[in-house]
Write a protein that holds these residues in place. Structure first.
Motif, PDB file in Angstrom:
ATOM      1  N   PHE A  43       0.733  -1.148  -0.009  1.00 28.69           N
ATOM      2  CA  PHE A  43      -0.031  -0.045   0.025  1.00 28.69           C
ATOM      3  C   PHE A  43       1.056   1.272  -0.167  1.00 28.69           C
ATOM      4  CE2 PHE A  43      -3.404  -2.889   1.251  1.00 28.69           C
ATOM      5  CZ  PHE A  43      -4.370  -2.613   0.740  1.00 28.69           C
ATOM      6  N   ASP A  44       2.148   1.131  -0.015  1.00 28.97           N
ATOM      7  CA  ASP A  44       3.031   2.195  -0.084  1.00 28.97           C
ATOM      8  C   ASP A  44       3.033   3.191  -1.271  1.00 28.97           C
ATOM      9  OD1 ASP A  44       4.082   1.226   2.503  1.00 28.97           O
ATOM     10  OD2 ASP A  44       5.672   0.227   1.573  1.00 28.97           O
ATOM     11  N   VAL A  45       2.327   2.643  -2.157  1.00 27.00           N
ATOM     12  CA  VAL A  45       2.237   3.490  -3.442  1.00 27.00           C
ATOM     13  C   VAL A  45       1.291   4.620  -3.394  1.00 27.00           C
ATOM     14  CG1 VAL A  45       3.047   1.576  -4.916  1.00 27.00           C
ATOM     15  CG2 VAL A  45       0.384   1.818  -4.447  1.00 27.00           C
ATOM     16  N   ILE A  46       0.713   4.673  -2.305  1.00 27.33           N
ATOM     17  CA  ILE A  46      -0.495   5.784  -1.988  1.00 27.33           C
ATOM     18  C   ILE A  46       0.047   7.028  -1.477  1.00 27.33           C
ATOM     19  CG2 ILE A  46      -2.766   6.258  -0.967  1.00 27.33           C
ATOM     20  CD1 ILE A  46      -3.445   3.275  -0.745  1.00 27.33           C
ATOM     21  N   PRO A  47       0.153   7.935  -2.337  1.00 29.54           N
ATOM     22  CA  PRO A  47       0.804   9.240  -1.621  1.00 29.54           C
ATOM     23  C   PRO A  47       0.041   9.959  -0.585  1.00 29.54           C
ATOM     24  CG  PRO A  47      -0.113   9.663  -3.676  1.00 29.54           C
ATOM     25  CD  PRO A  47      -0.456   8.224  -3.470  1.00 29.54           C
ATOM     26  N   THR A  48       0.116   9.566   0.638  1.00 25.65           N
ATOM     27  CA  THR A  48      -0.872   9.849   1.705  1.00 25.65           C
ATOM     28  C   THR A  48      -0.571  11.395   1.891  1.00 25.65           C
ATOM     29  OG1 THR A  48      -0.753   7.674   2.639  1.00 25.65           O
ATOM     30  CG2 THR A  48      -1.525   9.327   4.122  1.00 25.65           C
ATOM     31  N   PHE A  49       0.683  11.799   2.094  1.00 27.61           N
ATOM     32  CA  PHE A  49       1.172  13.178   2.600  1.00 27.61           C
ATOM     33  C   PHE A  49       0.596  14.053   1.392  1.00 27.61           C
ATOM     34  CE2 PHE A  49       3.507  10.830   5.353  1.00 27.61           C
ATOM     35  CZ  PHE A  49       3.632  11.686   6.512  1.00 27.61           C
ATOM     36  N   THR A  50       0.709  13.826   0.245  1.00 28.23           N
ATOM     37  CA  THR A  50       0.393  14.501  -0.775  1.00 28.23           C
ATOM     38  C   THR A  50      -0.912  14.719  -0.827  1.00 28.23           C
ATOM     39  OG1 THR A  50       2.531  13.886  -1.847  1.00 28.23           O
ATOM     40  CG2 THR A  50       0.843  15.027  -3.228  1.00 28.23           C
ATOM     41  N   LEU A  51      -1.658  13.668  -0.598  1.00 23.92           N
ATOM     42  CA  LEU A  51      -3.227  13.705  -0.852  1.00 23.92           C
ATOM     43  C   LEU A  51      -3.865  14.572   0.138  1.00 23.92           C
ATOM     44  CD1 LEU A  51      -4.039   9.896  -1.938  1.00 23.92           C
ATOM     45  CD2 LEU A  51      -4.221  11.949  -3.275  1.00 23.92           C
ATOM     46  N   MET A  52      -2.773  14.590   1.439  1.00 19.87           N
ATOM     47  CA  MET A  52      -3.498  15.433   2.593  1.00 19.87           C
ATOM     48  C   MET A  52      -3.320  16.967   2.256  1.00 19.87           C
ATOM     49  SD  MET A  52      -5.042  15.494   5.357  1.00 19.87           S
ATOM     50  CE  MET A  52      -5.382  16.623   6.796  1.00 19.87           C
ATOM     51  N   TRP A  53      -1.961  17.114   1.528  1.00 22.12           N
ATOM     52  CA  TRP A  53      -2.002  18.489   1.049  1.00 22.12           C
ATOM     53  C   TRP A  53      -2.948  18.996   0.216  1.00 22.12           C
ATOM     54  CZ3 TRP A  53      -0.941  21.346  -3.054  1.00 22.12           C
ATOM     55  CH2 TRP A  53      -0.446  22.620  -2.957  1.00 22.12           C
ATOM     56  N   ILE A  54      -3.352  18.213  -0.890  1.00 27.00           N
ATOM     57  CA  ILE A  54      -4.232  18.573  -1.844  1.00 27.00           C
ATOM     58  C   ILE A  54      -5.673  18.739  -1.196  1.00 27.00           C
ATOM     59  CG2 ILE A  54      -5.670  17.876  -3.552  1.00 27.00           C
ATOM     60  CD1 ILE A  54      -2.990  16.285  -4.722  1.00 27.00           C
ATOM     61  N   TYR A  55      -6.069  17.775  -0.311  1.00 27.57           N
ATOM     62  CA  TYR A  55      -7.258  18.186   0.579  1.00 27.57           C
ATOM     63  C   TYR A  55      -7.437  19.109   1.436  1.00 27.57           C
ATOM     64  CZ  TYR A  55     -10.713  17.755   4.197  1.00 27.57           C
ATOM     65  OH  TYR A  55     -11.690  18.061   5.103  1.00 27.57           O
ATOM     66  N   THR A  56      -6.095  19.575   2.013  1.00 30.49           N
ATOM     67  CA  THR A  56      -6.188  20.663   2.967  1.00 30.49           C
ATOM     68  C   THR A  56      -6.030  22.060   2.267  1.00 30.49           C
ATOM     69  OG1 THR A  56      -4.890  19.641   4.453  1.00 30.49           O
ATOM     70  CG2 THR A  56      -4.695  21.902   4.898  1.00 30.49           C
ATOM     71  N   PHE A  57      -5.286  22.110   1.136  1.00 30.45           N
ATOM     72  CA  PHE A  57      -4.882  23.589   0.655  1.00 30.45           C
ATOM     73  C   PHE A  57      -5.821  23.698  -0.847  1.00 30.45           C
ATOM     74  CE2 PHE A  57      -1.393  22.930   2.947  1.00 30.45           C
ATOM     75  CZ  PHE A  57      -1.573  23.995   3.827  1.00 30.45           C
ATOM     76  N   ILE A  58      -6.624  22.809  -1.400  1.00 26.62           N
ATOM     77  CA  ILE A  58      -7.245  22.884  -2.578  1.00 26.62           C
ATOM     78  C   ILE A  58      -8.676  22.558  -2.396  1.00 26.62           C
ATOM     79  CG2 ILE A  58      -7.426  22.130  -5.045  1.00 26.62           C
ATOM     80  CD1 ILE A  58      -4.360  21.600  -4.876  1.00 26.62           C
ATOM     81  N   PHE A  59      -9.078  21.356  -1.674  1.00 26.21           N
ATOM     82  CA  PHE A  59     -10.362  20.867  -1.624  1.00 26.21           C
ATOM     83  C   PHE A  59     -11.271  21.176  -0.321  1.00 26.21           C
ATOM     84  CE2 PHE A  59      -8.862  17.838  -5.058  1.00 26.21           C
ATOM     85  CZ  PHE A  59      -9.561  18.379  -6.162  1.00 26.21           C
ATOM     86  N   LYS A  60     -10.316  21.583   0.791  1.00 21.98           N
ATOM     87  CA  LYS A  60     -11.047  21.720   2.017  1.00 21.98           C
ATOM     88  C   LYS A  60     -12.019  22.665   1.914  1.00 21.98           C
ATOM     89  CE  LYS A  60      -9.957  22.384   6.753  1.00 21.98           C
ATOM     90  NZ  LYS A  60      -8.907  22.289   7.925  1.00 21.98           N
ATOM     91  N   PRO A  61     -13.296  22.493   2.164  1.00 23.24           N
ATOM     92  CA  PRO A  61     -14.382  23.543   2.084  1.00 23.24           C
ATOM     93  C   PRO A  61     -13.882  24.705   3.297  1.00 23.24           C
ATOM     94  CG  PRO A  61     -15.168  21.689   3.355  1.00 23.24           C
ATOM     95  CD  PRO A  61     -13.796  21.389   2.946  1.00 23.24           C
ATOM     96  N   LYS A  62     -13.830  25.975   2.831  1.00 20.57           N
ATOM     97  CA  LYS A  62     -13.517  27.074   3.563  1.00 20.57           C
ATOM     98  C   LYS A  62     -14.716  27.383   4.407  1.00 20.57           C
ATOM     99  CE  LYS A  62      -9.747  27.717   1.332  1.00 20.57           C
ATOM    100  NZ  LYS A  62      -9.126  26.667   1.383  1.00 20.57           N
ATOM    101  N   THR A  63     -14.705  27.667   5.853  1.00 21.46           N
ATOM    102  CA  THR A  63     -15.635  28.389   6.586  1.00 21.46           C
ATOM    103  C   THR A  63     -16.222  29.503   6.194  1.00 21.46           C
ATOM    104  OG1 THR A  63     -14.050  28.934   8.279  1.00 21.46           O
ATOM    105  CG2 THR A  63     -14.996  26.822   8.341  1.00 21.46           C
ATOM    106  N   THR A  64     -17.371  29.882   5.958  1.00 17.49           N
ATOM    107  CA  THR A  64     -17.894  31.418   5.852  1.00 17.49           C
ATOM    108  C   THR A  64     -18.200  31.822   7.134  1.00 17.49           C
ATOM    109  OG1 THR A  64     -20.052  30.237   5.291  1.00 17.49           O
ATOM    110  CG2 THR A  64     -18.696  30.505   3.478  1.00 17.49           C
ATOM    111  N   PRO A  65     -17.990  33.204   7.352  1.00 20.08           N
ATOM    112  CA  PRO A  65     -18.386  34.062   8.576  1.00 20.08           C
ATOM    113  C   PRO A  65     -19.810  33.868   8.766  1.00 20.08           C
ATOM    114  CG  PRO A  65     -17.428  35.356   6.908  1.00 20.08           C
ATOM    115  CD  PRO A  65     -17.434  33.897   6.261  1.00 20.08           C
ATOM    116  N   LYS A  66     -20.150  33.887   9.920  1.00 20.33           N
ATOM    117  CA  LYS A  66     -21.505  33.794  10.226  1.00 20.33           C
ATOM    118  C   LYS A  66     -22.055  35.181  10.304  1.00 20.33           C
ATOM    119  CE  LYS A  66     -21.341  29.735  13.125  1.00 20.33           C
ATOM    120  NZ  LYS A  66     -21.408  29.107  14.369  1.00 20.33           N
ATOM    121  N   LYS A  67     -23.420  35.469   9.829  1.00 22.64           N
ATOM    122  CA  LYS A  67     -23.951  36.731   9.983  1.00 22.64           C
ATOM    123  C   LYS A  67     -24.407  37.087  11.091  1.00 22.64           C
ATOM    124  CE  LYS A  67     -24.901  36.606   5.087  1.00 22.64           C
ATOM    125  NZ  LYS A  67     -25.961  36.780   3.788  1.00 22.64           N
ATOM    126  N   ALA A  68     -24.188  38.249  11.498  1.00 20.17           N
ATOM    127  CA  ALA A  68     -24.788  38.808  13.094  1.00 20.17           C
ATOM    128  C   ALA A  68     -26.281  38.989  13.064  1.00 20.17           C
ATOM    129  CB  ALA A  68     -24.115  40.019  13.161  1.00 20.17           C
TER     130      ALA A  68
END
Length: 88
Positions: free
Chosen positions: A63-88
């Motif tokens: 299973f070492d062929v799976i680039p876990t660290f790179t996939l986590m980077w892609i998730y964190t900086f490309i696909f991770k949903p950004k939180t939107t500020p709550k309206k007052a």
């Protein structure tokens, strides 16, 4: 830490995972170390989940062929949903 430095570190960590194809006992050292590094590179709940996945992926043979660290980077900086500020 700069996101591109994290990318380079992630690529290096993924490359280290391939060492076990040449020297299989390396997994005994690398599996727990990769989990630890994952928690340091990526904080919070996502980092902990990714650390568990990294540990299992590195501990299991072939299973070492799976680039876990790179996939986590892609998730964190490309696909991770950004939180939107709550309206007052």
């Amino acid at each position: 830490m700069n996101i591109y430095k994290k990318l380079v570190l992630s690529l290096i960590c993924d490359a280290l995972g391939y060492v076990s194809f040449v020297f299989p006992p390396f997994d005994f050292i690398w599996a727990p170390l990769s989990a630890y590094l994952m928690t340091k590179l990526y904080k919070g709940r996502e980092g902990k989940v990714a650390a568990i996945i990294a540990f299992v992926e590195e501990a299991l043979p072939y299973f070492d062929v799976i680039p876990t660290f790179t996939l986590m980077w892609i998730y964190t900086f490309i696909f991770k949903p950004k939180t939107t500020p709550k309206k007052a």
